[in-house]
Design an enzyme around this catalytic site. Structure first.
Site, mmCIF file in Angstrom:
data_model
loop_
_atom_site.group_PDB
_atom_site.id
_atom_site.type_symbol
_atom_site.label_atom_id
_atom_site.label_comp_id
_atom_site.label_asym_id
_atom_site.label_seq_id
_atom_site.Cartn_x
_atom_site.Cartn_y
_atom_site.Cartn_z
ATOM 1 N N LYS A 174 0.689 -1.287 0.038
ATOM 2 C CA LYS A 174 -0.130 0.072 -0.193
ATOM 3 C C LYS A 174 0.929 1.268 0.103
ATOM 4 O O LYS A 174 1.687 1.470 0.823
ATOM 5 C CB LYS A 174 -0.880 0.137 1.208
ATOM 6 C CG LYS A 174 -1.825 1.209 1.080
ATOM 7 C CD LYS A 174 -2.609 1.289 2.508
ATOM 8 C CE LYS A 174 -1.946 2.549 3.102
ATOM 9 N NZ LYS A 174 -2.188 3.972 2.196
ATOM 10 N N GLU A 177 -1.572 7.129 0.286
ATOM 11 C CA GLU A 177 -2.668 7.940 -0.079
ATOM 12 C C GLU A 177 -2.355 9.109 -0.910
ATOM 13 O O GLU A 177 -3.231 9.386 -1.639
ATOM 14 C CB GLU A 177 -3.903 7.946 0.703
ATOM 15 C CG GLU A 177 -3.888 8.659 2.017
ATOM 16 C CD GLU A 177 -3.496 7.876 3.262
ATOM 17 O OE1 GLU A 177 -2.278 7.200 2.872
ATOM 18 O OE2 GLU A 177 -3.810 8.297 4.338
ATOM 19 N N GLY A 227 6.490 4.645 8.727
ATOM 20 C CA GLY A 227 5.521 5.689 8.821
ATOM 21 C C GLY A 227 5.698 6.219 10.350
ATOM 22 O O GLY A 227 6.851 5.989 10.878
ATOM 23 N N GLY A 228 4.579 6.983 10.858
ATOM 24 C CA GLY A 228 4.774 7.679 12.179
ATOM 25 C C GLY A 228 4.671 6.728 13.341
ATOM 26 O O GLY A 228 4.272 5.348 13.213
ATOM 27 N N THR A 231 1.058 5.423 14.414
ATOM 28 C CA THR A 231 0.624 4.584 13.248
ATOM 29 C C THR A 231 1.410 3.169 13.655
ATOM 30 O O THR A 231 0.660 1.968 13.742
ATOM 31 C CB THR A 231 0.717 5.139 11.925
ATOM 32 O OG1 THR A 231 0.576 6.321 11.815
ATOM 33 C CG2 THR A 231 -0.092 4.042 11.080
ATOM 34 N N GLY A 232 2.662 3.339 13.878
ATOM 35 C CA GLY A 232 3.393 1.836 14.082
ATOM 36 C C GLY A 232 2.573 1.149 15.228
ATOM 37 O O GLY A 232 2.739 0.098 15.117
ATOM 38 N N GLU A 384 8.175 15.175 16.882
ATOM 39 C CA GLU A 384 8.735 15.306 15.491
ATOM 40 C C GLU A 384 7.765 16.021 14.635
ATOM 41 O O GLU A 384 6.729 15.782 14.846
ATOM 42 C CB GLU A 384 8.561 13.868 14.747
ATOM 43 C CG GLU A 384 9.165 13.575 13.359
ATOM 44 C CD GLU A 384 8.866 12.468 12.660
ATOM 45 O OE1 GLU A 384 7.450 11.905 12.777
ATOM 46 O OE2 GLU A 384 9.809 12.045 12.218
HETATM 47 P P1 NAD Z 1 1.736 7.741 8.657
HETATM 48 O O1 NAD Z 1 1.942 6.916 9.806
HETATM 49 O O2 NAD Z 1 0.728 8.465 8.901
HETATM 50 O O3 NAD Z 1 1.512 6.987 7.395
HETATM 51 C C1 NAD Z 1 2.114 5.886 6.920
HETATM 52 C C2 NAD Z 1 1.465 4.934 6.118
HETATM 53 O O4 NAD Z 1 0.588 4.024 7.149
HETATM 54 C C3 NAD Z 1 0.518 5.206 4.894
HETATM 55 O O5 NAD Z 1 0.603 4.545 4.106
HETATM 56 C C4 NAD Z 1 -0.752 5.445 5.723
HETATM 57 O O6 NAD Z 1 -1.862 5.219 4.783
HETATM 58 C C5 NAD Z 1 -0.783 4.183 6.597
HETATM 59 N N1 NAD Z 1 -1.789 4.168 7.673
HETATM 60 C C6 NAD Z 1 -2.188 5.070 8.357
HETATM 61 N N2 NAD Z 1 -2.826 4.943 9.351
HETATM 62 C C7 NAD Z 1 -2.862 3.290 9.321
HETATM 63 C C8 NAD Z 1 -3.317 2.543 10.067
HETATM 64 N N3 NAD Z 1 -4.487 2.444 11.038
HETATM 65 N N4 NAD Z 1 -3.408 0.894 9.882
HETATM 66 C C9 NAD Z 1 -2.393 0.704 8.891
HETATM 67 N N5 NAD Z 1 -1.920 1.748 7.955
HETATM 68 C C10 NAD Z 1 -1.941 3.045 8.245
HETATM 69 O O7 NAD Z 1 2.992 8.341 8.280
HETATM 70 P P2 NAD Z 1 3.127 9.647 7.001
HETATM 71 O O8 NAD Z 1 2.699 10.670 7.637
HETATM 72 O O9 NAD Z 1 2.668 9.340 5.756
HETATM 73 O O10 NAD Z 1 4.939 9.825 6.972
HETATM 74 C C11 NAD Z 1 5.793 10.478 7.873
HETATM 75 C C12 NAD Z 1 6.125 9.451 8.862
HETATM 76 O O11 NAD Z 1 7.102 8.560 8.408
HETATM 77 C C13 NAD Z 1 7.306 10.293 10.001
HETATM 78 O O12 NAD Z 1 6.923 10.184 11.147
HETATM 79 C C14 NAD Z 1 8.445 9.749 9.522
HETATM 80 O O13 NAD Z 1 9.517 9.912 10.529
HETATM 81 C C15 NAD Z 1 8.173 8.262 9.151
HETATM 82 N N6 NAD Z 1 9.351 7.824 8.278
HETATM 83 C C16 NAD Z 1 10.133 6.919 8.989
HETATM 84 C C17 NAD Z 1 11.061 6.319 8.140
HETATM 85 C C18 NAD Z 1 11.962 5.267 8.681
HETATM 86 O O14 NAD Z 1 12.833 4.687 8.107
HETATM 87 N N7 NAD Z 1 12.174 5.326 10.097
HETATM 88 C C19 NAD Z 1 11.289 6.539 6.910
HETATM 89 C C20 NAD Z 1 10.283 7.693 6.124
HETATM 90 C C21 NAD Z 1 9.228 8.169 6.994
#
Ligand code: NAD
Length: 490
Positions: A174, A177, A227-228, A231-232, A384
């Site tokens: 995925k 979006e 991701g964030g 969310t993780g 962050e």
């Molecule tokens: P996000 O966590 O909002 O979204 C990341 C992905 O998760 C998206 O595809 C989103 O649709 C999906 N998502 C959102 N809610 C979800 C849920 N409930 N269940 C499953 N999937 C879900 O993050 P973002 O705003 O897209 O990206 C920015 C974040 O990513 C920052 O915190 C950044 O530090 C982190 N990031 C980390 C790394 C790393 O290697 N550590 C690299 C790039 C970005």
């Protein structure tokens, strides 16, 4: 305008409810594409396609050489379409062409790296007390769910897709979006090179529906998420139903430590690069700049002088050095943090505002910003921001530098600048982070692992570690003395 479809079981599909999402160019607010909006039911179909492709065994049972061949053909196609992919990445994410160009080249290199690595020896043998040949072999995990953010739409995807496929897994992927454009092009390439159907599936749409379904599904064996941190955390819980393997690359608030004995021009240069590359939307951004007190005034003065000269503009202008933020939502978040910083009593040293002159008001531009007079417990220091906002902190000695560096919940990255090699090594070893640099910042290599400490993640991307994430480890004990053991009397 582009029409983007999902790629499920070797076919391009609209969402089952025929919904669409507008994809925006962050430099001018224009709609550049309409993307199919996936549903829970689309996600289930994609998972079943990946399940079938894995269980029927066509992909995992291909020889490693054959799988490597597919990956190499993907890499060649990415190179052939380099300029097109670069332009699209800039249009979708906003990053300047020179950054997008690096990402595209790196994506091709990542496919090549894992095509090579999968041919390297992967097993071990053991000398054990019995007349037994004990050995370990590595096997694919099964169906892998891959979920990525918007800051490196193509490259973050490839960091997962390349090792997952090399290892013999099938995938349900995925994209964010917000940024599905280059991922769609990557799946076009998969189709063009004849990747067997069901091996790689792409479902577009919201995290709460598509992403969540991938995380909870009992038919997904592993989830690899970037991701964030919040969310993780949600994904970790959602994945617990069937005890999926999980790999999480999360947020950061990384320290960049500048000692007084450093080469000031070099340190300023990398401090600027550390926070303003990608308009600060890089997980490893050096967003906390820790400066030794004795050079604080000189360092900050030079930093601010240079930050004010950074050419902010649309990514497709070759003169542009820093692009817009990715979305209205991200713009609002960053501006909100700037207000929080002021309200907390920190002072703006440069920037601190949205750019609205000329046509900038149509896009999501923020001037390179830095706060001074901060305190360690301020939200702008702890949280962050994920935008072009640096916070300066000062320290009097090595011990205080290390204490401040480690004083957040994150542990993704960190840098140290000094001419004293022993001090550099002492300090970098004490920084609780997985990705670190001495007298440089941000360099990333396909060959070396990418990994967060503390709440910045679990598991690794890239390098041999990144492949290990997508492999199971099987012990085989091979009896060399085939006769009854006689444990129980006959
Ligand atoms: P996000 O966590 O909002 O979204 C990341 C992905 O998760 C998206 O595809 C989103 O649709 C999906 N998502 C959102 N809610 C979800 C849920 N409930 N269940 C499953 N999937 C879900 O993050 P973002 O705003 O897209 O990206 C920015 C974040 O990513 C920052 O915190 C950044 O530090 C982190 N990031 C980390 C790394 C790393 O290697 N550590 C690299 C790039 C970005």
């Amino acid at each position: 305008m582009m029409e983007l479809s999902m790629y499920i079981d070797g076919e391009w599909r609209k969402g089952s409810e025929n919904q669409k999402r507008e994809i925006i160019n962050p430099a001018n607010g224009e709609v550049i594409a309409e993307a199919a909006e996936g549903t829970v039911s689309d996600t289930r179909v994609a998972i079943q396609a990946a399940r079938k492709a894995f269980d029927q065994g066509n992909w995992p049972s291909l020889s490693a050489e054959e799988r490597a061949g597919y990956l190499l053909r993907v890499a060649d196609k990415i190179d052939e379409r380099h300029d097109e992919l670069t332009a699209l990445e800039t249009m979708d994410n906003g990053k300047p062409l020179r950054e997008a160009g690096y990402d595209v080249s790196d994506a091709a290199a990542c496919f090549r790296y894992y095509a090579g690595l999968i041919l390297a020896p992967h097993g071990e043998t053991y000398n054990v007390p019995d007349n037994m040949q004990a050995m370990v072999i590595r096997e694919p995990i099964g169906v892998c769910g891959l979920i990525v953010p918007w800051n490196y739409p193509l490259l973050m995807s490839v960091w997962k897709i390349a090792p997952a496929l090399a290892a013999g897994n099938t995938i349900v992927y995925k994209p964010s979006e917000l940024t599905p454009v280059t991922p769609t092009k990557l799946f076009e390439i998969f189709e063009e090179i004849g990747l067997p159907r069901g091996v790689a599936n792409m479902v577009m749409g919201a995290g709460e529906t598509v992403g969540n379904e991938i995380a909870v599904s009992d038919d997904v064996d592993m989830i690899s998420f970037t991701g964030g941190t919040d969310t993780g955390r949600h994904i970790m819980k959602a994945a617990s139903g069937n005890m999926k393997k999980i790999s999480l690359e999360l947020g950061g608030k990384s320290p960049n430590i500048i000692f007084a004995d450093t080469d000031l021009e070099n340190a300023v240069d990398f401090a600027l690069f550390g926070i303003y590359a990608g308009a600060g939307q890089i997980c490893s951004a050096g967003s906390r700049i820790l400066v030794e007190k004795s050079i604080k005034d000189a360092f900050i003065a030079r930093f601010v002088e240079r930050a004010n000269k950074i050419k902010v503009g649309p990514g497709d202008d070759p003169q542009t050095e820093m692009g817009p933020l990715v979305s209205q939502e991200q713009l609002d978040k960053v501006l909100r943090y700037i207000e929080i910083g002021k309200a907390e009593g920190a002072e703006i040293a440069c920037g601190g505002y949205r750019l609205t002159d000329r046509d900038y008001g149509k896009g999501f531009f923020v001037a390179p910003t830095a706060f001074i007079q901060t305190k360690p417990d301020m939200r702008i220091v702890q949280e962050e921001i994920f935008g072009p906002v640096a916070v300066f902190q000062t320290f009097k000695d090595e011990a205080e530098a290390v204490k401040l560096a480690n004083d957040t919940k994150y542990g993704l990255a960190g840098g140290v600048f000094t001419r004293d090699a022993a001090k550099a090594m002492r300090v970098i070893k004490k920084v609780r982070a997985g990705i670190t640099w001495v007298n440089t910042y941000h360099g990333t290599y396909n060959e070396a692992p990418w990994h967060g400490y503390k709440q910045s993640g679990i598991g690794s991307s890239l390098g041999t570690y990144g492949l290990d994430e997508f492999l199971e480890t099987k012990q085989i004990n091979f009896n060399l003395n085939v006769e009854p053991i006689g444990w129980f009397s006959d």
